[in-house]
Design a protein around this motif. Structure first.
Motif, PDB file in Angstrom:
ATOM      1  N   VAL A   4       1.023  -1.192   0.000  1.00 49.70           N
ATOM      2  CA  VAL A   4       0.061  -0.140  -0.192  1.00 49.70           C
ATOM      3  C   VAL A   4       0.906   1.248   0.052  1.00 49.70           C
ATOM      4  CG1 VAL A   4      -1.921  -1.198   1.055  1.00 49.70           C
ATOM      5  CG2 VAL A   4      -0.336   0.144   2.521  1.00 49.70           C
ATOM      6  N   TYR A   5       1.961   1.149   0.383  1.00 48.07           N
ATOM      7  CA  TYR A   5       3.075   2.084   0.581  1.00 48.07           C
ATOM      8  C   TYR A   5       3.290   2.749  -0.952  1.00 48.07           C
ATOM      9  CZ  TYR A   5       3.538   0.466   5.446  1.00 48.07           C
ATOM     10  OH  TYR A   5       3.309   0.183   6.402  1.00 48.07           O
ATOM     11  N   MET A  11      -5.689  14.101  -1.114  1.00 50.88           N
ATOM     12  CA  MET A  11      -6.312  14.404   0.076  1.00 50.88           C
ATOM     13  C   MET A  11      -7.536  15.419   0.034  1.00 50.88           C
ATOM     14  SD  MET A  11      -2.659  15.193   1.889  1.00 50.88           S
ATOM     15  CE  MET A  11      -2.984  17.083   2.083  1.00 50.88           C
ATOM     16  N   THR A  12      -8.344  15.999   0.928  1.00 54.98           N
ATOM     17  CA  THR A  12      -9.430  16.542   0.642  1.00 54.98           C
ATOM     18  C   THR A  12      -9.042  18.049   0.035  1.00 54.98           C
ATOM     19  OG1 THR A  12      -9.363  17.645   2.776  1.00 54.98           O
ATOM     20  CG2 THR A  12     -10.516  15.572   2.612  1.00 54.98           C
ATOM     21  N   ASN A  13      -7.836  18.539   0.003  1.00 52.89           N
ATOM     22  CA  ASN A  13      -7.756  19.707  -0.471  1.00 52.89           C
ATOM     23  C   ASN A  13      -7.228  19.645  -1.945  1.00 52.89           C
ATOM     24  OD1 ASN A  13      -5.135  18.825  -0.425  1.00 52.89           O
ATOM     25  ND2 ASN A  13      -4.351  20.634   1.179  1.00 52.89           N
ATOM     26  N   GLY A  14      -7.141  18.650  -2.521  1.00 51.34           N
ATOM     27  CA  GLY A  14      -6.912  18.036  -3.878  1.00 51.34           C
ATOM     28  C   GLY A  14      -5.366  17.761  -4.102  1.00 51.34           C
ATOM     29  N   GLU A  15      -4.690  18.091  -2.902  1.00 50.06           N
ATOM     30  CA  GLU A  15      -3.170  17.607  -3.250  1.00 50.06           C
ATOM     31  C   GLU A  15      -3.046  16.052  -2.866  1.00 50.06           C
ATOM     32  OE1 GLU A  15      -0.722  19.783  -0.775  1.00 50.06           O
ATOM     33  OE2 GLU A  15      -1.695  21.560  -0.976  1.00 50.06           O
ATOM     34  N   GLN A  16      -1.810  15.661  -3.607  1.00 52.29           N
ATOM     35  CA  GLN A  16      -1.510  13.914  -3.121  1.00 52.29           C
ATOM     36  C   GLN A  16      -0.621  13.923  -2.055  1.00 52.29           C
ATOM     37  OE1 GLN A  16      -2.323  11.541  -5.717  1.00 52.29           O
ATOM     38  NE2 GLN A  16      -3.834  13.157  -6.453  1.00 52.29           N
ATOM     39  N   LYS A  17      -1.081  12.545  -1.553  1.00 50.30           N
ATOM     40  CA  LYS A  17      -0.228  12.324  -0.461  1.00 50.30           C
ATOM     41  C   LYS A  17       0.254  10.653  -0.639  1.00 50.30           C
ATOM     42  CE  LYS A  17      -0.568  11.975   4.435  1.00 50.30           C
ATOM     43  NZ  LYS A  17      -0.603  12.920   5.263  1.00 50.30           N
ATOM     44  N   SER A  18       1.531  10.634  -0.550  1.00 55.11           N
ATOM     45  CA  SER A  18       2.197   9.358  -0.292  1.00 55.11           C
ATOM     46  C   SER A  18       1.891   8.428   0.786  1.00 55.11           C
ATOM     47  CB  SER A  18       3.614   9.274  -0.554  1.00 55.11           C
ATOM     48  OG  SER A  18       4.094   8.162  -0.482  1.00 55.11           O
ATOM     49  N   LEU A  19       1.389   7.200   0.614  1.00 53.53           N
ATOM     50  CA  LEU A  19       0.872   6.429   1.633  1.00 53.53           C
ATOM     51  C   LEU A  19       2.341   5.833   2.427  1.00 53.53           C
ATOM     52  CD1 LEU A  19      -2.298   4.371   0.545  1.00 53.53           C
ATOM     53  CD2 LEU A  19      -1.893   6.371   2.094  1.00 53.53           C
ATOM     54  N   GLU A  21       4.152   7.647   3.833  1.00 53.10           N
ATOM     55  CA  GLU A  21       4.146   8.343   5.230  1.00 53.10           C
ATOM     56  C   GLU A  21       3.674   7.561   6.325  1.00 53.10           C
ATOM     57  OE1 GLU A  21       2.597  12.492   5.017  1.00 53.10           O
ATOM     58  OE2 GLU A  21       3.122  12.503   2.894  1.00 53.10           O
ATOM     59  N   TYR A  22       3.080   6.549   6.147  1.00 54.38           N
ATOM     60  CA  TYR A  22       2.442   5.710   7.025  1.00 54.38           C
ATOM     61  C   TYR A  22       3.243   4.260   7.319  1.00 54.38           C
ATOM     62  CZ  TYR A  22      -1.563   8.650   6.816  1.00 54.38           C
ATOM     63  OH  TYR A  22      -2.292   9.912   6.681  1.00 54.38           O
ATOM     64  N   GLU A  23       4.354   4.211   6.526  1.00 54.11           N
ATOM     65  CA  GLU A  23       5.154   3.088   6.637  1.00 54.11           C
ATOM     66  C   GLU A  23       5.517   2.564   8.080  1.00 54.11           C
ATOM     67  OE1 GLU A  23       9.010   1.081   4.042  1.00 54.11           O
ATOM     68  OE2 GLU A  23       8.503   3.233   4.004  1.00 54.11           O
ATOM     69  N   GLY A  24       5.387   1.390   8.420  1.00 53.29           N
ATOM     70  CA  GLY A  24       5.680   0.810   9.743  1.00 53.29           C
ATOM     71  C   GLY A  24       4.461   0.801  10.582  1.00 53.29           C
ATOM     72  N   LYS A  25       3.304   1.522  10.102  1.00 58.16           N
ATOM     73  CA  LYS A  25       2.097   1.553  11.097  1.00 58.16           C
ATOM     74  C   LYS A  25       1.008   0.635  10.660  1.00 58.16           C
ATOM     75  CE  LYS A  25       3.064   6.407  12.163  1.00 58.16           C
ATOM     76  NZ  LYS A  25       2.332   7.455  12.362  1.00 58.16           N
ATOM     77  N   PRO A  26       0.422  -0.187  11.441  1.00 58.82           N
ATOM     78  CA  PRO A  26      -0.976  -0.738  10.913  1.00 58.82           C
ATOM     79  C   PRO A  26      -1.684   0.313  10.361  1.00 58.82           C
ATOM     80  CG  PRO A  26      -0.620  -0.884  13.150  1.00 58.82           C
ATOM     81  CD  PRO A  26       0.451  -0.321  12.941  1.00 58.82           C
ATOM     82  N   LEU A  27      -2.688  -0.080   9.499  1.00 54.69           N
ATOM     83  CA  LEU A  27      -3.645   0.658   9.095  1.00 54.69           C
ATOM     84  C   LEU A  27      -4.921   0.020   8.894  1.00 54.69           C
ATOM     85  CD1 LEU A  27      -1.552   1.971   5.720  1.00 54.69           C
ATOM     86  CD2 LEU A  27      -1.696   3.237   7.890  1.00 54.69           C
ATOM     87  N   ILE A  28      -6.115   0.774   9.128  1.00 54.12           N
ATOM     88  CA  ILE A  28      -7.179   0.207   8.414  1.00 54.12           C
ATOM     89  C   ILE A  28      -7.790   1.292   7.435  1.00 54.12           C
ATOM     90  CG2 ILE A  28      -9.691  -0.087   9.417  1.00 54.12           C
ATOM     91  CD1 ILE A  28      -8.864  -0.289  12.208  1.00 54.12           C
ATOM     92  N   ILE A  29      -7.988   0.845   6.230  1.00 49.03           N
ATOM     93  CA  ILE A  29      -8.486   1.549   5.182  1.00 49.03           C
ATOM     94  C   ILE A  29      -9.846   1.243   4.871  1.00 49.03           C
ATOM     95  CG2 ILE A  29      -8.121   2.106   2.699  1.00 49.03           C
ATOM     96  CD1 ILE A  29      -5.128   1.237   2.992  1.00 49.03           C
ATOM     97  N   VAL A  30     -10.947   2.390   4.980  1.00 46.81           N
ATOM     98  CA  VAL A  30     -12.205   2.164   4.856  1.00 46.81           C
ATOM     99  C   VAL A  30     -12.928   3.202   3.884  1.00 46.81           C
ATOM    100  CG1 VAL A  30     -12.402   3.370   6.792  1.00 46.81           C
ATOM    101  CG2 VAL A  30     -14.471   1.879   6.216  1.00 46.81           C
ATOM    102  N   ASN A  31     -13.904   2.641   3.109  1.00 51.72           N
ATOM    103  CA  ASN A  31     -14.825   3.271   2.381  1.00 51.72           C
ATOM    104  C   ASN A  31     -15.753   3.744   3.094  1.00 51.72           C
ATOM    105  OD1 ASN A  31     -15.590   0.722   1.801  1.00 51.72           O
ATOM    106  ND2 ASN A  31     -17.151   1.816   0.266  1.00 51.72           N
ATOM    107  N   ILE A  59      -6.212   5.200  10.806  1.00 53.82           N
ATOM    108  CA  ILE A  59      -7.228   4.764  10.036  1.00 53.82           C
ATOM    109  C   ILE A  59      -7.280   5.905   9.088  1.00 53.82           C
ATOM    110  CG2 ILE A  59      -9.749   4.699  10.051  1.00 53.82           C
ATOM    111  CD1 ILE A  59      -9.452   3.677  13.029  1.00 53.82           C
ATOM    112  N   LEU A  60      -7.672   5.420   7.762  1.00 48.13           N
ATOM    113  CA  LEU A  60      -7.367   6.110   6.547  1.00 48.13           C
ATOM    114  C   LEU A  60      -9.147   5.859   5.955  1.00 48.13           C
ATOM    115  CD1 LEU A  60      -4.114   4.976   4.892  1.00 48.13           C
ATOM    116  CD2 LEU A  60      -4.646   6.913   6.861  1.00 48.13           C
ATOM    117  N   GLY A  61      -9.848   6.879   6.147  1.00 48.48           N
ATOM    118  CA  GLY A  61     -11.381   7.028   5.607  1.00 48.48           C
ATOM    119  C   GLY A  61     -11.198   7.535   4.218  1.00 48.48           C
TER     120      GLY A  61
END
Length: 158
Positions: A4-5, A11-19, A21-31, A59-61
């Motif tokens: 996933v990384y 992002m909500t402001n339209g900018e791109q964010k690399s996942l 940034e969450y490396e090493g962390k457990p994630l819950i990704i949800v729609n 948690i990434l919504g």
């Protein structure tokens, strides 16, 4: 091997964010959806986030409007709804499609990694994917699975 990384999300402001940034962390990704019968799951997701964020959980919504148009048209309305009604402090991103020709690449990957009961298609809002600290999808949870049920599997990753 892809994880996933390797993905960027909007992002909500339209900018791109690399996942990454969450490396090493457990994630819950949800729609998610703001006007769905399952919307109260925001409360359970926020409880998990509040309890485990200091141990690394993110948690990434991702708001989605593909199931009976149950999301606000304006992302600011979505964000306001989540914060006012459920106290959401976990990261929320721009609206995505999780099925069809315009499926967001992250959700295409998630579905390829963990298929649903009968197919890889996401059947409704609040489908949740648990990802380990190495970026590998560990488990997929159907829409009606409450966030508290995920806690047992999550504890193994912390």
């Amino acid at each position: 091997m892809q994880t996933v990384y390797d993905f960027q999300v909007k992002m909500t402001n339209g900018e791109q964010k690399s996942l990454r940034e969450y490396e090493g962390k457990p994630l819950i990704i949800v729609n998610t959806a703001s006007k769905c019968g399952l919307t109260p799951q925001f409360k359970g997701l926020q409880e998990l986030y509040s309890k485990y964020n200091d141990q690394g959980l993110e948690i990434l919504g991702f708001p989605c409007d593909q199931f009976n148009n149950q999301e606000y048209a304006n992302i600011d309305e979505t964000m306001n709804f989540c914060q006012v009604n459920y106290g959401v402090t976990f990261p929320m991103f721009a609206k995505v499609d999780v099925n069809g020709n315009s499926t967001d690449p992250l959700f295409k990957y998630l579905k390829e990694q963990k298929k649903g009961l009968l197919s890889s298609r996401i059947k409704w809002n609040f489908t949740k994917f648990l990802v380990d600290g190495h970026g590998q999808v560990v488990k997929r949870y159907g829409p009606t699975i409450k966030p508290s049920i995920i806690e047992h599997d999550l504890a193994k990753l912390l």
